[in-house]
Design an enzyme around this catalytic site. Structure first.
Site, PDB file in Angstrom:
ATOM      1  N   ARG A   9       0.834  -1.199   0.000  1.00  0.00           N
ATOM      2  CA  ARG A   9       0.000   0.000   0.000  1.00  0.00           C
ATOM      3  C   ARG A   9       0.873   1.256   0.000  1.00  0.00           C
ATOM      4  O   ARG A   9       1.947   1.280   0.605  1.00  0.00           O
ATOM      5  CB  ARG A   9      -0.919   0.022   1.220  1.00  0.00           C
ATOM      6  CG  ARG A   9      -1.928   1.185   1.170  1.00  0.00           C
ATOM      7  CD  ARG A   9      -2.728   1.293   2.454  1.00  0.00           C
ATOM      8  NE  ARG A   9      -3.641   2.430   2.393  1.00  0.00           N
ATOM      9  CZ  ARG A   9      -4.314   2.902   3.427  1.00  0.00           C
ATOM     10  NH1 ARG A   9      -4.178   2.334   4.628  1.00  0.00           N
ATOM     11  NH2 ARG A   9      -5.123   3.929   3.282  1.00  0.00           N
ATOM     12  N   HIS A  10       0.389   2.297  -0.642  1.00  0.00           N
ATOM     13  CA  HIS A  10       1.111   3.568  -0.722  1.00  0.00           C
ATOM     14  C   HIS A  10       1.268   4.233   0.648  1.00  0.00           C
ATOM     15  O   HIS A  10       0.581   3.892   1.620  1.00  0.00           O
ATOM     16  CB  HIS A  10       0.381   4.534  -1.658  1.00  0.00           C
ATOM     17  CG  HIS A  10      -1.007   4.876  -1.194  1.00  0.00           C
ATOM     18  ND1 HIS A  10      -1.259   5.774  -0.189  1.00  0.00           N
ATOM     19  CD2 HIS A  10      -2.221   4.418  -1.588  1.00  0.00           C
ATOM     20  CE1 HIS A  10      -2.552   5.880   0.013  1.00  0.00           C
ATOM     21  NE2 HIS A  10      -3.173   5.051  -0.821  1.00  0.00           N
ATOM     22  N   HIS A  33      -3.316   0.332  -3.529  1.00  0.00           N
ATOM     23  CA  HIS A  33      -4.120   1.081  -2.573  1.00  0.00           C
ATOM     24  C   HIS A  33      -4.779   0.127  -1.582  1.00  0.00           C
ATOM     25  O   HIS A  33      -4.937  -1.064  -1.858  1.00  0.00           O
ATOM     26  CB  HIS A  33      -5.172   1.897  -3.328  1.00  0.00           C
ATOM     27  CG  HIS A  33      -4.571   2.750  -4.409  1.00  0.00           C
ATOM     28  ND1 HIS A  33      -4.250   4.070  -4.202  1.00  0.00           N
ATOM     29  CD2 HIS A  33      -4.200   2.449  -5.678  1.00  0.00           C
ATOM     30  CE1 HIS A  33      -3.716   4.566  -5.309  1.00  0.00           C
ATOM     31  NE2 HIS A  33      -3.676   3.598  -6.219  1.00  0.00           N
ATOM     32  N   GLU A  66      -7.131   2.594  -7.043  1.00  0.00           N
ATOM     33  CA  GLU A  66      -8.129   2.409  -5.993  1.00  0.00           C
ATOM     34  C   GLU A  66      -9.520   2.300  -6.612  1.00  0.00           C
ATOM     35  O   GLU A  66      -9.746   2.704  -7.767  1.00  0.00           O
ATOM     36  CB  GLU A  66      -8.068   3.583  -5.009  1.00  0.00           C
ATOM     37  CG  GLU A  66      -9.011   3.483  -3.815  1.00  0.00           C
ATOM     38  CD  GLU A  66      -8.793   2.235  -2.968  1.00  0.00           C
ATOM     39  OE1 GLU A  66      -9.181   1.144  -3.437  1.00  0.00           O
ATOM     40  OE2 GLU A  66      -8.254   2.365  -1.851  1.00  0.00           O
ATOM     41  N   THR A 121      -1.190  10.101   3.058  1.00  0.00           N
ATOM     42  CA  THR A 121      -1.549  11.373   2.430  1.00  0.00           C
ATOM     43  C   THR A 121      -2.331  12.195   3.446  1.00  0.00           C
ATOM     44  O   THR A 121      -2.817  11.681   4.454  1.00  0.00           O
ATOM     45  CB  THR A 121      -2.426  11.169   1.181  1.00  0.00           C
ATOM     46  OG1 THR A 121      -3.739  10.744   1.596  1.00  0.00           O
ATOM     47  CG2 THR A 121      -1.847  10.124   0.233  1.00  0.00           C
ATOM     48  N   ASP A 122      -2.499  13.469   3.154  1.00  0.00           N
ATOM     49  CA  ASP A 122      -3.306  14.300   4.047  1.00  0.00           C
ATOM     50  C   ASP A 122      -4.743  13.816   4.116  1.00  0.00           C
ATOM     51  O   ASP A 122      -5.406  13.954   5.155  1.00  0.00           O
ATOM     52  CB  ASP A 122      -3.265  15.760   3.591  1.00  0.00           C
ATOM     53  CG  ASP A 122      -1.926  16.428   3.857  1.00  0.00           C
ATOM     54  OD1 ASP A 122      -1.144  15.890   4.674  1.00  0.00           O
ATOM     55  OD2 ASP A 122      -1.645  17.486   3.250  1.00  0.00           O
TER      56      ASP A 122
END
EC number: 5.4.2.12
Length: 208
Positions: free
Chosen positions: A17-18, A158, A91, A21-22
């Site tokens: 998985r990446h 994702h 995703e 992120t915000d």
């Protein structure tokens, strides 16, 4: 499940998985919106890449969305490999839910949110159908495996797609997907292909 065209005996798939992120931090649905890694996510990618490089991957494949592609790039830099992009590893498309927080979705679409939480079919708000996601995730992972039969392939993708892809490769029914723990940011799972039994899940939600 296999492609039936290539001998995959001994192949190892690392489903990664990446990084953060915000929008991950804010519990906001990203779907196929192209959200970048934040500072934490970039640091996670570097840390995980240092560990994954020790597995001596033979190929790297990534979703074409930047949060996955930039995660894969950290490993590509360490190994000298090219990270091949494949849109099938994106995703799930969450339609009208993309950009909303869980609380906002629960308020606007309580029945749909509850169905999603329980792993039940979703047919509203323009959300990608489960059978379509399963099909493309399976095709994407098989294509990745076929880049290095018998070797190690790292696939950057994702959280949601990873769960569905694992289920598709193992031939598990849709009903069990809700029981598969979601990968943490920059965590990975491992599938190995055995000639007599096919794909088997040999590790899940690892970081080191």
């Amino acid at each position: 499940m296999t492609s039936g065209a290539v001998d995959l005996a001994g192949t190892r798939l690392i489903i990664w998985r990446h990084g953060n992120t915000d929008w991950n931090a804010g519990n906001r649905f990203q779907g196929q919106l192209d959200i970048p890694l934040n500072e934490l996510g970039r640091a996670q990618a570097q840390s995980a890449a240092a560990v994954l490089a020790e597995l001596h991957p033979d190929a790297i494949v990534t979703s074409d969305l930047q949060r996955a592609a930039h995660t894969a790039a950290a490993l590509a830099e360490r190994t000298g490999l090219t990270a091949h992009r494949d849109a099938r590893l994106r995703e799930r498309h969450f339609g009208a839910w993309e950009g909303l927080t869980r609380e906002e979705i629960q308020e606007r679409s309580p029945a749909g949110f509850e169905a999603w939480r329980l792993g039940q079919p979703l047919v509203a708000d323009g959300i990608e159908r489960a059978e379509d996601l399963l099909k493309r995730a399976h095709e994407g992972l098989v294509a990745a495996a076929e880049r290095a039969p018998g070797g190690t392939v790292v696939v950057a993708t994702h959280g949601g797609t990873a769960r569905w892809a694992i289920a598709a490769m193992l031939g598990w029914p849709e009903e069990v997907i809700a029981g598969i723990g979601v990968l943490g940011n920059c965590h990975w799972s491992e599938l190995r292909f055995y000639p007599r039994t096919g794909w088997r899940l040999t590790a899940h939600n690892r970081f080191a």
